[in-house]
Design a protein around this motif. Structure first.
Motif, mmCIF file in Angstrom:
data_model
loop_
_atom_site.group_PDB
_atom_site.id
_atom_site.type_symbol
_atom_site.label_atom_id
_atom_site.label_comp_id
_atom_site.label_asym_id
_atom_site.label_seq_id
_atom_site.Cartn_x
_atom_site.Cartn_y
_atom_site.Cartn_z
ATOM 1 N N LYS A 57 0.839 -1.205 0.000
ATOM 2 C CA LYS A 57 0.000 0.000 0.000
ATOM 3 C C LYS A 57 0.873 1.254 0.000
ATOM 4 O O LYS A 57 0.584 2.232 -0.716
ATOM 5 C CB LYS A 57 -0.903 -0.007 1.235
ATOM 6 N N MET A 58 1.954 1.220 0.754
ATOM 7 C CA MET A 58 2.861 2.363 0.832
ATOM 8 C C MET A 58 3.518 2.628 -0.528
ATOM 9 O O MET A 58 3.626 3.782 -0.965
ATOM 10 C CB MET A 58 3.930 2.105 1.892
ATOM 11 N N ILE A 59 3.953 1.576 -1.205
ATOM 12 C CA ILE A 59 4.588 1.733 -2.511
ATOM 13 C C ILE A 59 3.612 2.322 -3.515
ATOM 14 O O ILE A 59 3.929 3.274 -4.241
ATOM 15 C CB ILE A 59 5.127 0.388 -3.033
ATOM 16 N N ILE A 60 2.405 1.752 -3.586
ATOM 17 C CA ILE A 60 1.412 2.213 -4.560
ATOM 18 C C ILE A 60 1.046 3.672 -4.299
ATOM 19 O O ILE A 60 0.913 4.475 -5.231
ATOM 20 C CB ILE A 60 0.159 1.323 -4.527
ATOM 21 N N GLU A 61 0.879 4.035 -3.031
ATOM 22 C CA GLU A 61 0.568 5.427 -2.706
ATOM 23 C C GLU A 61 1.716 6.337 -3.108
ATOM 24 O O GLU A 61 1.497 7.457 -3.608
ATOM 25 C CB GLU A 61 0.277 5.563 -1.212
ATOM 26 N N CYS A 62 2.932 5.881 -2.889
ATOM 27 C CA CYS A 62 4.117 6.647 -3.275
ATOM 28 C C CYS A 62 4.155 6.849 -4.788
ATOM 29 O O CYS A 62 4.376 7.971 -5.271
ATOM 30 C CB CYS A 62 5.378 5.931 -2.803
ATOM 31 N N LEU A 63 3.916 5.785 -5.543
ATOM 32 C CA LEU A 63 3.953 5.868 -7.006
ATOM 33 C C LEU A 63 2.845 6.768 -7.539
ATOM 34 O O LEU A 63 3.076 7.566 -8.465
ATOM 35 C CB LEU A 63 3.841 4.470 -7.615
ATOM 36 N N ASN A 64 1.641 6.653 -6.978
ATOM 37 C CA ASN A 64 0.544 7.516 -7.402
ATOM 38 C C ASN A 64 0.847 8.985 -7.112
ATOM 39 O O ASN A 64 0.549 9.868 -7.928
ATOM 40 C CB ASN A 64 -0.762 7.104 -6.716
ATOM 41 N N TRP A 65 1.440 9.241 -5.961
ATOM 42 C CA TRP A 65 1.828 10.613 -5.609
ATOM 43 C C TRP A 65 2.847 11.155 -6.601
ATOM 44 O O TRP A 65 2.749 12.301 -7.048
ATOM 45 C CB TRP A 65 2.393 10.640 -4.189
ATOM 46 N N ARG A 66 3.805 10.329 -6.970
ATOM 47 C CA ARG A 66 4.822 10.753 -7.934
ATOM 48 C C ARG A 66 4.191 11.085 -9.287
ATOM 49 O O ARG A 66 4.540 12.093 -9.909
ATOM 50 C CB ARG A 66 5.879 9.657 -8.102
ATOM 51 N N VAL A 67 3.272 10.247 -9.723
ATOM 52 C CA VAL A 67 2.612 10.479 -11.020
ATOM 53 C C VAL A 67 1.766 11.743 -10.968
ATOM 54 O O VAL A 67 1.829 12.598 -11.865
ATOM 55 C CB VAL A 67 1.753 9.261 -11.422
ATOM 56 N N GLN A 68 0.964 11.877 -9.925
ATOM 57 C CA GLN A 68 0.058 13.018 -9.809
ATOM 58 C C GLN A 68 0.798 14.344 -9.727
ATOM 59 O O GLN A 68 0.309 15.375 -10.209
ATOM 60 C CB GLN A 68 -0.848 12.836 -8.593
#
Length: 296
Positions: A57-68
């Motif tokens: 969950k932490m990785i996916i949230e991190c990746l989504n934040w980077r994209v956004q």
């Protein structure tokens, strides 16, 4: 037993990441791991006490934040004009002073003397992220190639000069909330820290404030040249970083015009349990201010 659990957790997390198919997430994940996938997954697992679902969950949230927030493009967005960036460097004290004997980058941070008063907060956030991205995407891969092994971490030397006693007392409030593995990473060095640091790095790699005679440290070393003061824009690290960003800007601008101005980044709201910790900290810090006669 711990090794078996760790290997099992790593395999499960890798299997979950193999299911990620969204191209933007895959692309930004490459910028995160830089070819060191295993080491990156282990870092997230450690951050979540080896809980696979929480680490995922932490990785996916991190990746989504980077994209956004278009973090992958932040190294193509220079802070201009140069005088503005120089002001940021003079008030947000951080720099690469050298490398340890094992090849780990040594970053110096002027905690107490950073004033953050030369630009808007957005510029300071932008600069902070740029330094981190340059470290992860340029400095660490280069060190890994030079030493023939993955180097995915660095050493940070914090200069506490300028912090009031009340601020040091407040640190005691935070320390019990840190995880044990994090507490073990922190060492308080006597004086300017030179003798202890020389056990793991050569004199040339010491931050400038650790090269001084005596027990004090300061924003600028006695010899004062830009080549010695790793905070300065004139230091080789910051010159290479700034030139890299300007070059990436020219490449990117050939495809898409660069918007001028600061780089705005959205930060997610902390989870409820972390918000509660923050409230507790604020309450305790307020008590410290009262006890120190500085409640204003």
């Amino acid at each position: 037993m711990g090794l078996v659990v760790s290997e099992d957790a790593l395999k499960k997390l890798q299997a979950l990441m193999d299911q990620v198919e969204e191209e933007p997430l895959l692309r930004t994940f490459q910028n995160v791991h830089q070819g060191c996938v295993t080491e990156t997954l282990i870092r997230f697992l450690k951050a979540r006490e080896w809980n696979v679902s929480k680490a995922h969950k932490m990785i996916i949230e991190c990746l989504n934040w980077r994209v956004q927030n278009e973090i992958d493009n932040i190294l193509s967005k220079p802070i201009i004009p140069t005088d503005l960036y120089r002001g940021i460097r003079d008030s947000q004290l951080i720099g690469l002073s050298g490398y340890s004997r094992e090849g780990l980058p040594v970053f110096a941070i002027g905690v107490g003397l950073s004033t953050f008063d030369k630009a808007s907060v957005h510029y300071y956030v932008q600069s902070h992220i740029q330094i981190n991205e340059y470290r992860d995407r340029v400095i660490l891969p280069s060190a890994s190639k030079k030493h023939g092994q993955p180097i995915t971490t660095c050493i940070k030397v914090l200069d506490m000069t300028g912090l009031k006693l009340s601020a040091l007392n407040q640190i005691k409030v935070v320390k019990p909330l840190l995880q044990e593995r994090t507490r073990r990473k922190v060492q308080v060095l006597p004086g300017c820290g030179r003798d202890e640091l020389l056990k793991i790095m050569d004199f040339a790699s010491l931050p400038h404030f650790c090269k001084r005679e005596g027990s004090g440290s300061s924003k600028h070393s006695d010899n004062g040249s830009g080549n010695e003061n790793c905070y300065s824009l004139d230091h080789p690290f910051h010159q290479k970083l700034y030139n890299h960003i300007k070059e990436q800007s020219r490449i990117h601008e050939a495809v898409e015009p660069i918007k001028q101005g600061s780089f705005h980044v959205d930060f997610p709201e902390p989870p409820a349990e972390k918000a509660e910790i923050v409230k507790t900290l604020e309450s305790e810090l307020h008590k410290f201010k009262i006890s120190n006669g500085s409640c204003d």
